[in-house]
Design a protein around this motif. Structure first.
Motif: not given
Length: 351
Positions: A113-120, A122-126, A147-152, A183-184
């Motif tokens: 689930x962590x890997x899935x969330x991280x990939x999601x 990173x995909x979101x922020x390009x 940093x933005x991906x980490x926040x999301x 994105x927001x």
């Protein structure tokens, strides 16, 4: 989506007041910018929302939950928020995956689930496919996207951003600003964005709250606060303005130097400060009402815009006009029109 309610916040450092009974509501799903000069209280307010500072008095609510008042204080990690800092605040010894997965591991999620969330995220922020890159291998813009991906990645209900673009060069700052806004809007996260840059605030915000010496002096949509500011301070801070000193006359007229100017509404008696934006001035060779003769003293090429500096003897002041650089070039003597609807007038403050 989450509403943020800020009620009568007071904060002092020693004997120095920073926030003066400040109240504000951030609407669910909007991007609200806290704009102000250094020392205005904007970052202190953001840190109180994040739980990194405690207000002396007042209350903060996320939705129906009180996260801070005289009796309650919810720890930062339990507020359901993501935060993006000016200096990125990334762990240099961890790769992208390591930086994004820290908070998720604390939540007890599985590796899958962590890997899935991280990939999601990173995909979101390009940044798809960048999970194993070292932080030092990334450009400044890529680090801010991490940093933005980490926040999301933890799927926050509130996103707080503290001058996230100030360390980037102009072209990259503009691109990332537009990406953050898109994105927001797509995710619908309630977002509070702090900046001292009025252009940035006007471009990215649903609404702008302008702070000055710990007080909110303006609140509204970008077009509203720019075109119809409620105070001379707001008019000056939010962009260039021509300032005319005059005196009120009857029936919505004002005298500036040797010239009478028609205003868009009535004003009280006495000394006035009248403001008009450079882009609101017009060339008007045969204009009688609110027309003034000027002498062009300088011009500056600003890429898509051309800026004229002019002297008006009848107004006893200098004026600046902005127009597209594709417009015909003018030199020497000219005549200007000051549209009444674009003139903003206030009682002149005297010391």
């Amino acid at each position: 989506m989450t509403t943020i309610r800020i009620e009568r916040l007071v904060k002092t450092y020693g004997d120095q007041p920073v926030l003066h009974e400040l109240s504000l509501e951030v609407r669910a799903g909007e991007l609200l910018t806290l704009l102000g000069a250094s020392g205005s209280g904007k970052t202190t307010l953001l840190r109180i929302l994040a739980g990194l500072e405690r207000a002396d008095t007042g209350r903060v609510m996320f939705g129906d939950v009180v996260v801070q008042d005289g009796a309650a204080f919810v720890a930062p990690q339990k507020r359901g928020l993501g935060m993006v800092f000016q200096n990125y605040a990334l762990w240099p010894h961890l790769d992208v995956m390591g930086n994004l997965s820290l908070a998720l591991r604390e939540q007890g999620l599985s590796k899958h689930e962590i890997a899935q969330r991280v990939d999601e995220a990173l995909q979101t922020v390009g940044l798809a496919g960048q999970r194993h890159r070292a932080i030092h291998q990334l450009s400044g813009g890529q680090q801010q996207r991490v940093a933005l991906a980490r926040a999301l990645v933890a799927r926050p209900r509130v996103l707080l951003m503290d001058e996230p673009l100030s360390n980037l060069d102009a072209g990259l700052r503009e691109q990332l600003r537009d990406d953050i806004r898109a994105l927001q809007q797509r995710l619908g996260i309630t977002t509070v964005f702090v900046t001292h840059d009025q252009t940035e605030a006007l471009a990215i915000s649903d609404r702008i709250a302008l702070l000055h010496q710990g007080r909110m002096v303006e609140l509204g949509a970008p077009e509203q606060v720019y075109t119809r500011p409620q105070s001379p301070y707001a008019a000056h801070f939010l962009g260039k303005a021509n300032v005319l000193d005059g005196h009120a006359e009857a029936d919505g007229w004002a005298r500036v130097g040797q010239t009478r100017l028609k205003l868009s509404g009535s004003v009280g008696p006495g000394a006035l400060q009248i403001l008009i934006r450079p882009e609101s001035l017009r060339w008007a060779d045969d204009q009688a009402l609110n027309g003034v003769d000027v002498q062009i003293t300088a011009l500056r090429m600003l890429g898509p815009l051309r800026e004229y500096v002019m002297r008006s003897e009848s107004l006893a002041c200098s004026l600046v006009l902005l127009e597209p650089s594709s417009a015909p070039l003018r030199t020497g003597a000219a005549r200007l029109y000051l549209p009444p609807q674009d003139l903003r007038a206030w009682a002149r403050q005297t010391n």
